[in-house]
Motif scaffolding. Structure first.
Motif, PDB file in Angstrom:
ATOM      1  N   VAL A   1       0.864  -1.174   0.000  1.00 20.22           N
ATOM      2  CA  VAL A   1       0.000   0.000   0.000  1.00 20.22           C
ATOM      3  C   VAL A   1       0.900   1.223   0.000  1.00 20.22           C
ATOM      4  CG1 VAL A   1      -1.698   1.283   1.358  1.00 20.22           C
ATOM      5  CG2 VAL A   1      -1.847  -1.200   1.207  1.00 20.22           C
ATOM      6  N   THR A   2       0.529   2.232  -0.791  1.00 22.57           N
ATOM      7  CA  THR A   2       1.317   3.449  -0.871  1.00 22.57           C
ATOM      8  C   THR A   2       0.459   4.663  -0.523  1.00 22.57           C
ATOM      9  OG1 THR A   2       0.827   3.778  -3.226  1.00 22.57           O
ATOM     10  CG2 THR A   2       2.829   2.530  -2.686  1.00 22.57           C
ATOM     11  N   LEU A   3       1.126   5.713  -0.078  1.00 21.96           N
ATOM     12  CA  LEU A   3       0.514   7.030  -0.021  1.00 21.96           C
ATOM     13  C   LEU A   3       0.926   7.725  -1.310  1.00 21.96           C
ATOM     14  CD1 LEU A   3       1.216   8.339   3.595  1.00 21.96           C
ATOM     15  CD2 LEU A   3      -0.832   7.243   2.721  1.00 21.96           C
ATOM     16  N   ASP A   4      -0.036   8.157  -2.080  1.00 22.43           N
ATOM     17  CA  ASP A   4       0.233   8.844  -3.343  1.00 22.43           C
ATOM     18  C   ASP A   4      -0.004  10.334  -3.133  1.00 22.43           C
ATOM     19  OD1 ASP A   4       0.548   6.283  -4.213  1.00 22.43           O
ATOM     20  OD2 ASP A   4      -1.089   6.317  -5.657  1.00 22.43           O
ATOM     21  N   LEU A   5       1.014  11.130  -3.379  1.00 22.40           N
ATOM     22  CA  LEU A   5       0.985  12.553  -3.044  1.00 22.40           C
ATOM     23  C   LEU A   5       1.317  13.412  -4.250  1.00 22.40           C
ATOM     24  CD1 LEU A   5       3.066  12.120   0.229  1.00 22.40           C
ATOM     25  CD2 LEU A   5       0.569  12.240   0.044  1.00 22.40           C
ATOM     26  N   LEU A   6       0.563  14.492  -4.427  1.00 24.57           N
ATOM     27  CA  LEU A   6       0.820  15.449  -5.491  1.00 24.57           C
ATOM     28  C   LEU A   6       0.682  16.843  -4.899  1.00 24.57           C
ATOM     29  CD1 LEU A   6       1.378  15.909  -8.498  1.00 24.57           C
ATOM     30  CD2 LEU A   6      -1.088  15.892  -8.861  1.00 24.57           C
ATOM     31  N   PRO A   7       1.777  17.608  -4.830  1.00 29.20           N
ATOM     32  CA  PRO A   7       1.724  18.931  -4.212  1.00 29.20           C
ATOM     33  C   PRO A   7       0.939  19.919  -5.078  1.00 29.20           C
ATOM     34  CG  PRO A   7       3.893  18.528  -5.141  1.00 29.20           C
ATOM     35  CD  PRO A   7       3.117  17.253  -5.297  1.00 29.20           C
ATOM     36  N   SER A  32       6.405  22.078  -7.544  1.00 28.80           N
ATOM     37  CA  SER A  32       6.497  20.981  -8.510  1.00 28.80           C
ATOM     38  C   SER A  32       6.670  19.643  -7.787  1.00 28.80           C
ATOM     39  CB  SER A  32       7.672  21.199  -9.468  1.00 28.80           C
ATOM     40  OG  SER A  32       8.906  20.967  -8.811  1.00 28.80           O
ATOM     41  N   LEU A  33       6.301  18.596  -8.466  1.00 30.54           N
ATOM     42  CA  LEU A  33       6.457  17.250  -7.926  1.00 30.54           C
ATOM     43  C   LEU A  33       7.928  16.963  -7.622  1.00 30.54           C
ATOM     44  CD1 LEU A  33       5.140  14.535  -7.259  1.00 30.54           C
ATOM     45  CD2 LEU A  33       5.360  13.930  -9.674  1.00 30.54           C
ATOM     46  N   GLU A  34       8.806  17.379  -8.509  1.00 30.14           N
ATOM     47  CA  GLU A  34      10.235  17.135  -8.320  1.00 30.14           C
ATOM     48  C   GLU A  34      10.777  17.892  -7.110  1.00 30.14           C
ATOM     49  OE1 GLU A  34       8.742  17.894 -11.199  1.00 30.14           O
ATOM     50  OE2 GLU A  34       8.955  15.947 -12.191  1.00 30.14           O
ATOM     51  N   GLY A  75      10.956   8.023  -1.131  1.00 35.51           N
ATOM     52  CA  GLY A  75       9.816   7.560  -1.900  1.00 35.51           C
ATOM     53  C   GLY A  75      10.226   7.514  -3.362  1.00 35.51           C
ATOM     54  N   TYR A  76       9.248   7.432  -4.246  1.00 36.23           N
ATOM     55  CA  TYR A  76       9.573   7.421  -5.668  1.00 36.23           C
ATOM     56  C   TYR A  76       8.446   8.089  -6.444  1.00 36.23           C
ATOM     57  CZ  TYR A  76       6.537   3.280  -5.716  1.00 36.23           C
ATOM     58  OH  TYR A  76       5.481   2.412  -5.564  1.00 36.23           O
ATOM     59  N   ILE A  77       8.789   8.592  -7.622  1.00 33.07           N
ATOM     60  CA  ILE A  77       7.804   9.213  -8.493  1.00 33.07           C
ATOM     61  C   ILE A  77       7.362   8.179  -9.511  1.00 33.07           C
ATOM     62  CG2 ILE A  77       7.421  10.995 -10.232  1.00 33.07           C
ATOM     63  CD1 ILE A  77       9.444  12.731  -8.694  1.00 33.07           C
ATOM     64  N   ALA A  78       6.047   8.009  -9.600  1.00 30.35           N
ATOM     65  CA  ALA A  78       5.459   7.094 -10.584  1.00 30.35           C
ATOM     66  C   ALA A  78       4.033   7.558 -10.874  1.00 30.35           C
ATOM     67  CB  ALA A  78       5.453   5.650 -10.071  1.00 30.35           C
ATOM     68  N   GLY A  79       3.639   7.489 -12.112  1.00 27.92           N
ATOM     69  CA  GLY A  79       2.281   7.870 -12.472  1.00 27.92           C
ATOM     70  C   GLY A  79       1.950   9.305 -12.139  1.00 27.92           C
ATOM     71  N   LYS A 111       2.895  11.012  -9.517  1.00 27.45           N
ATOM     72  CA  LYS A 111       2.713  11.223  -8.084  1.00 27.45           C
ATOM     73  C   LYS A 111       3.968  10.796  -7.339  1.00 27.45           C
ATOM     74  CE  LYS A 111      -2.166  10.310  -8.439  1.00 27.45           C
ATOM     75  NZ  LYS A 111      -3.224   9.366  -8.224  1.00 27.45           N
ATOM     76  N   PHE A 112       4.135  11.369  -6.149  1.00 28.00           N
ATOM     77  CA  PHE A 112       5.195  10.927  -5.251  1.00 28.00           C
ATOM     78  C   PHE A 112       4.593   9.830  -4.384  1.00 28.00           C
ATOM     79  CE2 PHE A 112       7.715  11.189  -1.314  1.00 28.00           C
ATOM     80  CZ  PHE A 112       8.977  11.015  -1.848  1.00 28.00           C
ATOM     81  N   LYS A 113       5.197   8.666  -4.393  1.00 28.21           N
ATOM     82  CA  LYS A 113       4.642   7.512  -3.697  1.00 28.21           C
ATOM     83  C   LYS A 113       5.530   7.119  -2.521  1.00 28.21           C
ATOM     84  CE  LYS A 113       2.638   4.378  -6.461  1.00 28.21           C
ATOM     85  NZ  LYS A 113       1.191   4.549  -6.515  1.00 28.21           N
ATOM     86  N   LEU A 114       4.892   6.941  -1.372  1.00 27.21           N
ATOM     87  CA  LEU A 114       5.571   6.412  -0.193  1.00 27.21           C
ATOM     88  C   LEU A 114       5.043   5.014   0.044  1.00 27.21           C
ATOM     89  CD1 LEU A 114       5.471   9.392   2.324  1.00 27.21           C
ATOM     90  CD2 LEU A 114       7.404   8.556   0.995  1.00 27.21           C
ATOM     91  N   ASP A 115       5.920   4.039  -0.015  1.00 27.61           N
ATOM     92  CA  ASP A 115       5.548   2.640   0.174  1.00 27.61           C
ATOM     93  C   ASP A 115       5.538   2.328   1.664  1.00 27.61           C
ATOM     94  OD1 ASP A 115       5.446  -0.168   0.307  1.00 27.61           O
ATOM     95  OD2 ASP A 115       6.537  -0.367  -1.577  1.00 27.61           O
TER      96      ASP A 115
END
Length: 100
Positions: free
Chosen positions: A40-46, A50-52, A67-71, A73-77
């Motif tokens: 399960v991830t938390l998907d975050l978009l500021p 910027s996302l970066e 975390g990592y950027i995918a789709g 969004k910034f994802k925290l696993d």
């Protein structure tokens, strides 16, 4: 998933679009080549930066949160974060989401 919902409630007021997502880790070798572990991830978009830039702020924070950027969004696993670290993660996200 319940833990993710609790975390989302704690960051809801931040200038982030946040949701619960899904992640996958590939084990890699040994006795389980090509095995996948769901997470399960938390998907975050500021909203304000910027996302970066948001990802860089989270990674540079104290403590650094990886975390990592995918789709888009910034994802925290959550599989990679101990429950006892949740308060620190929320604090780091609050600091990173400040845009001024």
């Amino acid at each position: 998933r319940v833990r993710a919902e609790v975390l989302l409630a704690q960051i809801r007021a931040l200038p982030l679009l946040s949701s619960i997502g899904e992640g996958k880790a590939h084990v890699g070798g040994g006795s389980l080549p090509r095995a996948v572990i769901p997470s399960v991830t938390l998907d975050l978009l500021p909203d304000k930066i910027s996302l970066e830039e948001f990802a860089a702020r989270v990674r540079r924070g104290s403590p650094p949160i990886v975390g990592y950027i995918a789709g888009g969004k910034f994802k925290l696993d959550l599989r990679t974060i101990f429950p006892r670290q949740d308060a620190q993660v929320v604090s780091a996200l609050r600091s990173a989401a400040k845009w001024s």
